[in-house]
Design a protein around this motif. Structure first.
Motif, mmCIF file in Angstrom:
data_model
loop_
_atom_site.group_PDB
_atom_site.id
_atom_site.type_symbol
_atom_site.label_atom_id
_atom_site.label_comp_id
_atom_site.label_asym_id
_atom_site.label_seq_id
_atom_site.Cartn_x
_atom_site.Cartn_y
_atom_site.Cartn_z
ATOM 1 N N ARG A 22 0.828 -1.206 0.000
ATOM 2 C CA ARG A 22 0.000 0.000 0.000
ATOM 3 C C ARG A 22 0.859 1.252 0.000
ATOM 4 N N TYR A 23 1.977 1.189 0.670
ATOM 5 C CA TYR A 23 2.854 2.347 0.774
ATOM 6 C C TYR A 23 4.310 1.908 0.590
ATOM 7 N N LYS A 24 5.072 2.760 -0.106
ATOM 8 C CA LYS A 24 6.483 2.458 -0.327
ATOM 9 C C LYS A 24 7.252 3.766 -0.431
ATOM 10 N N ILE A 25 8.352 3.830 0.311
ATOM 11 C CA ILE A 25 9.251 4.977 0.203
ATOM 12 C C ILE A 25 10.604 4.451 -0.238
ATOM 13 N N ILE A 26 11.126 4.992 -1.320
ATOM 14 C CA ILE A 26 12.432 4.561 -1.820
ATOM 15 C C ILE A 26 13.251 5.781 -2.194
ATOM 16 N N GLU A 27 14.555 5.565 -2.321
ATOM 17 C CA GLU A 27 15.418 6.634 -2.787
ATOM 18 C C GLU A 27 15.477 6.606 -4.311
ATOM 19 N N LYS A 28 15.752 7.778 -4.883
ATOM 20 C CA LYS A 28 15.841 7.830 -6.344
ATOM 21 C C LYS A 28 16.948 6.880 -6.814
ATOM 22 N N ARG A 29 16.714 6.333 -7.975
ATOM 23 C CA ARG A 29 17.592 5.351 -8.620
ATOM 24 C C ARG A 29 17.403 3.926 -8.078
ATOM 25 N N SER A 72 -1.303 1.835 -4.700
ATOM 26 C CA SER A 72 -0.002 1.733 -4.035
ATOM 27 C C SER A 72 0.643 3.107 -4.086
ATOM 28 N N TRP A 73 0.910 3.657 -2.878
ATOM 29 C CA TRP A 73 1.433 5.018 -2.775
ATOM 30 C C TRP A 73 2.947 4.963 -2.787
ATOM 31 N N LEU A 74 3.555 5.601 -3.762
ATOM 32 C CA LEU A 74 5.007 5.613 -3.874
ATOM 33 C C LEU A 74 5.545 7.010 -3.624
ATOM 34 N N THR A 75 6.524 7.083 -2.731
ATOM 35 C CA THR A 75 7.259 8.328 -2.511
ATOM 36 C C THR A 75 8.714 8.068 -2.846
ATOM 37 N N VAL A 76 9.262 8.849 -3.749
ATOM 38 C CA VAL A 76 10.673 8.747 -4.120
ATOM 39 C C VAL A 76 11.393 9.956 -3.534
ATOM 40 N N SER A 82 14.882 0.597 -7.189
ATOM 41 C CA SER A 82 13.798 -0.050 -7.931
ATOM 42 C C SER A 82 12.654 -0.414 -6.983
ATOM 43 N N VAL A 83 11.468 -0.579 -7.565
ATOM 44 C CA VAL A 83 10.287 -0.934 -6.778
ATOM 45 C C VAL A 83 9.354 -1.764 -7.664
ATOM 46 N N ALA A 84 8.601 -2.634 -7.032
ATOM 47 C CA ALA A 84 7.633 -3.447 -7.770
ATOM 48 C C ALA A 84 6.303 -3.439 -7.047
ATOM 49 N N PHE A 85 5.236 -3.325 -7.807
ATOM 50 C CA PHE A 85 3.884 -3.343 -7.260
ATOM 51 C C PHE A 85 3.141 -4.546 -7.848
ATOM 52 N N TRP A 86 2.311 -5.135 -6.994
ATOM 53 C CA TRP A 86 1.581 -6.340 -7.395
ATOM 54 C C TRP A 86 0.087 -6.061 -7.399
ATOM 55 N N CYS A 87 -0.618 -6.697 -8.323
ATOM 56 C CA CYS A 87 -2.062 -6.524 -8.432
ATOM 57 C C CYS A 87 -2.736 -7.855 -8.714
ATOM 58 N N ASN A 88 -3.802 -8.110 -7.976
ATOM 59 C CA ASN A 88 -4.646 -9.273 -8.231
ATOM 60 C C ASN A 88 -6.036 -8.775 -8.591
ATOM 61 N N PRO A 89 -6.465 -8.919 -9.832
ATOM 62 C CA PRO A 89 -7.752 -8.349 -10.254
ATOM 63 C C PRO A 89 -8.932 -9.164 -9.725
ATOM 64 N N ILE A 90 -10.116 -8.676 -9.953
ATOM 65 C CA ILE A 90 -11.328 -9.409 -9.602
ATOM 66 C C ILE A 90 -11.373 -10.687 -10.438
ATOM 67 N N SER A 91 -11.746 -11.760 -9.787
ATOM 68 C CA SER A 91 -11.747 -13.060 -10.450
ATOM 69 C C SER A 91 -12.592 -13.033 -11.718
#
Lengths: 114, 112
Positions: free
Chosen positions: A9-16, A109-113, A18-27
């Motif tokens: 739901r939330y991710k804070i990373i430094e510039k440069r 998914s909230w990303l802060t770089v 990498s990050v990955a987000f996952w999604c599971n759609p409605i069946s």
């Protein structure tokens, strides 16, 4: 009926980094979307899948963003390397098919770089 | 250029009052128009979806209108509640698929 699931739901990373987000759609939903929503703006489509094929990725910055939907169900969106301007909410959505079906969004998914 | 413009950008009303949000679009060819509600920190939730032949559609206290000739839509909220505080996004679909153009939303705040 379970909704569209996203993680993290939330991710804070430094510039440069990498990050990955996952999604599971409605069946049973054949169409899956990834949107980028910058604060104060409407969502912008990054990529649209129909089953495991790409329908539209015209606005995906392919030099740093990639997405896949193996087996036509779950999907992963990756950013490498991240830039400050990538700070946004990444929304996954799904619909039963193309056409004018209702699109159901996940919580994002909230990303802060930094 | 296909655009969706919403007004006002933000709005504050008292609980129990009615309000109307506006949406003008230039998307062509037009397929359908949707209104979504997005609570802070949540994903958008669909309120209504209308094709060009539909002039009005209701969902509880929400009523959407569409004038395909003037390319305008409105969302009317009746007897507002605190839980109506959210961003309301107008979305227009182009052609026969789900290629959507999003407005930037109207931020509504309902106060006591």
């Amino acid at each position: 009926e379970a909704g569209v699931a996203q993680s993290p739901r939330y991710k804070i990373i430094e510039k440069r980094q990498s990050v990955a987000f996952w999604c599971n759609p409605i069946s049973g939903h054949a169409t899956l979307y990834w949107y980028q929503q910058i604060l104060g703006q409407g969502p912008k489509l990054l990529i649209q899948f129909q089953n495991n094929g790409v329908v539209d990725d015209s606005q995906l910055p392919k030099d740093r963003f990639s997405a896949e939907r193996l087996k036509g169900v779950d999907s992963t969106l990756k950013i490498q390397p991240a830039k400050l301007e990538d700070s946004a909410v990444y929304l996954c959505a799904s619909s039963p098919g193309q056409g004018w079906n209702t699109i159901y969004f996940g919580e994002g998914s909230w990303l802060t770089v930094v | 250029k296909n655009q969706v413009e919403q007004s006002p950008q933000s709005l504050i009303i008292l609980e129990g009052k009615n309000c109307t949000l506006q949406c003008n679009y230039t998307v062509s060819p037009f397929s359908n128009l949707r209104w979504y509600k997005q609570d802070t920190g949540r994903g958008p939730v669909s309120l209504t979806i209308m094709t060009f032949s539909e002039n009005t559609k209701s969902n509880g206290r929400y009523t959407a209108t569409l004038d395909a000739d003037t390319k305008q839509s409105s969302l009317h909220i009746t007897a507002s509640q605190l839980s109506d505080s959210a961003s309301y996004i107008c979305v227009v679909s182009k052609g026969g698929g789900n290629k959507l153009t999003f407005g930037t939303g109207t931020q509504l705040k309902v106060e006591l």
